[in-house]
Design an enzyme around this catalytic site. Structure first.
Site, PDB file in Angstrom:
ATOM      1  CD  GLU A   1       7.768  -7.106  -8.264  1.00 52.97           C
ATOM      2  OE1 GLU A   1       7.824  -7.535  -7.093  1.00 52.97           O
ATOM      3  OE2 GLU A   1       6.771  -7.244  -8.994  1.00 52.97           O
TER       4      GLU A   1
ATOM      5  CD  GLU B   1       0.420  -7.931 -11.737  1.00 56.48           C
ATOM      6  OE1 GLU B   1       1.230  -7.453 -10.933  1.00 56.48           O
ATOM      7  OE2 GLU B   1       0.548  -7.869 -12.974  1.00 56.48           O
TER       8      GLU B   1
ATOM      9  CG  ASP C   1       2.181  -3.351 -16.539  1.00 59.89           C
ATOM     10  OD1 ASP C   1       2.411  -2.343 -15.859  1.00 59.89           O
ATOM     11  OD2 ASP C   1       2.608  -4.483 -16.253  1.00 59.89           O
TER      12      ASP C   1
ATOM     13  CD  GLU D   1       7.674  -4.348 -15.583  1.00 60.52           C
ATOM     14  OE1 GLU D   1       7.279  -3.410 -14.845  1.00 60.52           O
ATOM     15  OE2 GLU D   1       7.112  -5.451 -15.659  1.00 60.52           O
TER      16      GLU D   1
HETATM   17  C1  BDP Z   1       3.882  -4.807 -13.528  1.00 63.29           C
HETATM   18  C2  BDP Z   1       5.137  -5.417 -13.018  1.00 63.29           C
HETATM   19  C3  BDP Z   1       5.000  -6.046 -11.669  1.00 63.29           C
HETATM   20  C4  BDP Z   1       4.296  -5.094 -10.729  1.00 63.29           C
HETATM   21  C5  BDP Z   1       2.984  -4.677 -11.314  1.00 63.29           C
HETATM   22  C6  BDP Z   1       2.307  -3.595 -10.500  1.00 63.29           C
HETATM   23  O1  BDP Z   1       5.579  -6.373 -13.958  1.00 63.29           O
HETATM   24  O2  BDP Z   1       6.278  -6.392 -11.215  1.00 63.29           O
HETATM   25  O3  BDP Z   1       4.105  -5.672  -9.487  1.00 63.29           O
HETATM   26  O4  BDP Z   1       3.167  -4.114 -12.583  1.00 63.29           O
HETATM   27  O5  BDP Z   1       2.364  -2.447 -10.930  1.00 63.29           O
HETATM   28  O6  BDP Z   1       4.291  -3.844 -14.445  1.00 63.29           O
HETATM   29  O7  BDP Z   1       1.712  -3.860  -9.475  1.00 63.29           O
END
Ligand code: BDP
Length: 718
Positions: free
Chosen positions: A183, A307, A381, A409
């Site tokens: 990921e 999430e 983020d 990312e």
């Molecule tokens: C975000 C990402 C996601 C991660 C999440 C996390 O898009 O893929 O799972 O953070 O840190 O930045 O848990």
């Protein structure tokens, strides 16, 4: 003609080197150990002729191997291994109890468990380089430091260095799934080949451990925070054990992510309620079983109630209830829980910026001693620029770990050159104005809550199966810099870049200086062409590749870029002052005051905290709208400047890696322009302002940019 041929030939000879049969592809990272020039070699050689050390101990054996490999490469002669210091020119690798050090008064007390010293000493009349530590791992770190001195062209005539890490846990977080998808990974597949483990231990695992030990990393979380409970089953634990065995001689412990609902999924229970006795017993038994297989297992990392991940809130329990349950089961084995503060709730209309603080700050003091709360550097983020997270300094009774994202990312994936060292330095040296545990963010994470309490830093890895490990040559620098900041959060990005450039590309200042200049300006370039002046989270949906500032139709408001920039006819920016969400109140009053007014907030954070008119007068005397356009263009121009610098290095670095970087910079140039044009086209449709003089209109109309879809961009959740 002959002259030309000779030049080609000699270039070929330089770049293939004497000990290298193949072209360079980046696999060697910062452990290239290319031959020193003849002057440096002649100076260093007499001091490095043989080594002495208790090589029956695995970590010392790894240290001796590395020394032989490194010196063999750089000097062309492998040091001999002697039993005693029988002549001058020896390197002594030793711990405190070594008979050779009986007479030497060395400051071992300052070194802790992982520190080391390197000194030139006369021992029994023989001039010796001593690498000494309290524990074997310190000696290994010392060996890497000695090798670095040589790689970076430092003199080694008289050495007097003592160093020790300021944080205890210096871990990588691999967001790697069991099917090898990574990921947010842009460097191929996961390097963990679960299918072939435990039977086959890819030699690459050893090189991974060497590269990490060289920068002081002492832990690795093997699996994704979006966890799969299967990793905790017996067959997988055997695979984890195999990796732990490879890593052990390099001082690296393994950790796993725990899916909170594992008792249901693999335990057959009806609940995962952390206060349920059967659930607690299940975790105890599971953790005992892990330690039977891996006695030095590090502990668990948990993403809960975030999430869509399960967590204690599913049972109306707090994060502390969940973390403490695991902590109690880990404590008898010396394991830790790293509990993530990256939470924002599906149904919570509150500014996402505020949610982690609101949930975690009241829990200060409620966590067991072996729990660390892992906090991302900013409250949203991993954006190209974010202010530091308000939790830093605000939970004085709880160890807070820093979580940085090494993988890019939101900063252009693998193809954009963006050195993150400057971003991390900016966050770490930020002043929280909460002096209880030291005022800077670095101090708040370095200062243990009690004597002996845990401290740490986590970095979301950018490592994959690509030959160059990180998806690009320059992304290796981010892995490297992460290790250096985890060792010393007060380190300086420029000094780190200099070391990395010398070790990775060659220590000639004509190579190092332009490379460092490229690196130091690179992150600001990305900020400028993607999210200038405090904008953030404007990337395309899901994969986050490319611009998507217009996106406004996603299920949850805080997934939409329009939620973040709030552009309308009057202006742009997110009002987080008292007239808005008042997220600023989560910072210390001094910080809230400084950032609370457009007159005192730095330009870089203006739109993060304020909604201002398009015609707002900036410090530059330009209007905000004009300033935005200027910044977008500055970002694009900065990429062109990197290209020009790189072109100047064509004959100074090896051709294969040069070519790769050259191509990637061209991709970055195209994409920087895409970001610039798409953003200007979109924001101009709202601001209705003309472009300032001398700034070109976007190449296409807004609809053209909105129509770009890249569903197969790599790294998405899977
Ligand atoms: C975000 C990402 C996601 C991660 C999440 C996390 O898009 O893929 O799972 O953070 O840190 O930045 O848990």
């Amino acid at each position: 003609m002959w002259r030309k041929l000779l030049t080609v030939l000699s270039a070929f000879m330089v770049f293939t080197g004497t000990n290298q049969a193949h072209a360079e592809d980046g696999y060697d990272l910062w452990l290239r150990y290319r031959p020193l020039d003849s002057v440096a070699k002649a100076r260093a050689e007499p001091a490095l002729r043989y080594l002495v050390g208790p090589t029956e101990r695995p970590i010392i054996a790894a240290a001796a191997d590395e020394l032989k490999r490194g010196l063999g490469g750089m000097l062309g002669a492998t040091p001999g291994q002697h039993q005693t210091l029988d002549e001058a020119g020896g390197i002594l690798i030793a711990t405190r109890d070594s008979v050779h050090l009986e007479m030497a008064e060395l400051p071992f007390d300052r070194l802790g468990d992982e520190g080391y010293l390197i000194r030139t000493l006369e021992i029994g009349g023989k001039r010796t380089i001593v690498i000494a530590a309290n524990k074997d791992i310190g000696a290994l770190y010392g060996v890497f430091r000695l090798l670095k001195l040589l790689q970076t062209g430092q003199p080694i005539d008289t050495i007097d260095i003592a160093d020790a890490p300021r944080l205890k846990l210096r871990v990588l977080n691999h967001w790697d799934n069991l099917n090898r998808h990574v990921e947010r990974g842009y460097a191929g597949q996961s390097i963990w080949d679960w299918q072939k483990l435990p039977g086959y231990k890819d030699p690459r695992y050893t090189d991974y451990a060497r590269a990490n030990a060289a920068i002081g990393i002492n832990g690795t979380v093997l699996t994704n925070v979006n966890a799969n409970a299967d990793i905790l089953t017996a067959p997988y634990l055997e695979k984890v054990k195999a990796l732990a065995e490879v890593f052990r001689p390099y001082g690296i412990r393994v950790y796993l992510t725990a899916r909170f609902s594992a008792p249901i999924e693999i335990g057959g229970l009806k609940t995962a309620d952390p206060l349920d006795p059967a659930v607690r017993a299940w975790w105890r038994a599971k953790i005992d079983a892990i330690y039977r297989v891996i006695p030095d297992f590090g502990g668990l990392l948990v993403k809960a109630n975030s999430e869509g991940q399960p967590g204690p809130a599913d049972y109306k329990r707090s994060h502390a209830d969940g973390a403490n349950m695991l902590a109690d089961a880990l404590a008898p084995h010396g394991g830790v829980v790293m509990w993530r503060a990256f939470v924002y709730a599906a149904a919570n209309p509150e500014d996402r910026h505020k949610q982690a603080f609101a949930e975690f700050q009241p829990l200060d003091g409620k966590f067991r001693d072996n729990v660390l709360v892992q906090v991302k550097n900013g409250a949203i983020d991993f954006q190209p620029r974010e202010p530091f997270h308000p939790l830093f300094g605000a939970m004085p009774k709880t160890p807070l770990m820093m979580e940085f994202q090494i993988t890019k990312e939101y900063l252009g994936f693998a193809t954009h050159l963006a050195y993150l060292g400057t971003m991390w330095e900016e966050v770490l040296e930020a002043d929280t104005a909460r002096p209880r545990r030291g005022a800077t963010v670095a101090r708040t994470i370095e200062t243990p809550v009690d004597t002996g309490a845990a401290t740490g830093m986590a970095g979301v890895a950018n490592i994959g199966s690509d030959r160059n490990w990180s998806g690009s040559q320059f992304d290796q620098a981010n892995w490297y810099a992460y290790g250096r900041f985890a060792w010393d959060p007060d380190a300086h990005a420029e000094a780190i870049a200099r070391d990395w450039a010398a070790m990775t590309w060659g220590s000639d200042p004509a190579v190092v200086t332009p490379i460092v200049a490229m690196m130091m300006a690179s992150r600001e370039a990305v900020v400028d062409y993607m999210t200038p002046l405090g904008l953030g989270h404007l990337m395309a949906t899901g994969h986050h590749y490319g611009p998507g500032p217009w996106v406004s139709d996603l299920a949850r408001p805080e997934w939409n870029p329009t939620y973040y920039h709030k552009a309308d006819a009057t202006g742009i920016g997110f009002d987080r002052t008292k007239t808005g969400t008042n997220a600023l109140a989560q910072y210390a009053p001094e910080v809230a005051r400084r950032w609370g007014s457009p007159n005192t907030v730095p330009d870089e954070l203006l739109l993060w905290f304020h909604h201002v008119s398009w015609d707002y007068r900036m410090r530059s005397r330009r209007t905000l709208w004009d300033e935005m356009v200027v910044r977008y263009d500055a970002g694009v121009a900065a990429v062109a400047a990197m290209q020009a610098r790189w072109d100047g290095l064509k004959d100074k670095v090896d051709p294969q890696r040069w070519e790769e970087v050259h191509s990637f910079l061209a991709i970055q140039q195209d994409e920087a322009l895409w970001w610039r044009d798409a953003s200007i086209a979109y924001f101009q449709s709202i601001s209705k302002r003309p472009l300032p003089a001398g700034h070109a209109a976007p190449a296409h109309d807004l609809g053209w940019y909105e129509a770009i879809k890249t569903p197969y961009a790599p790294g998405g959740a899977q």
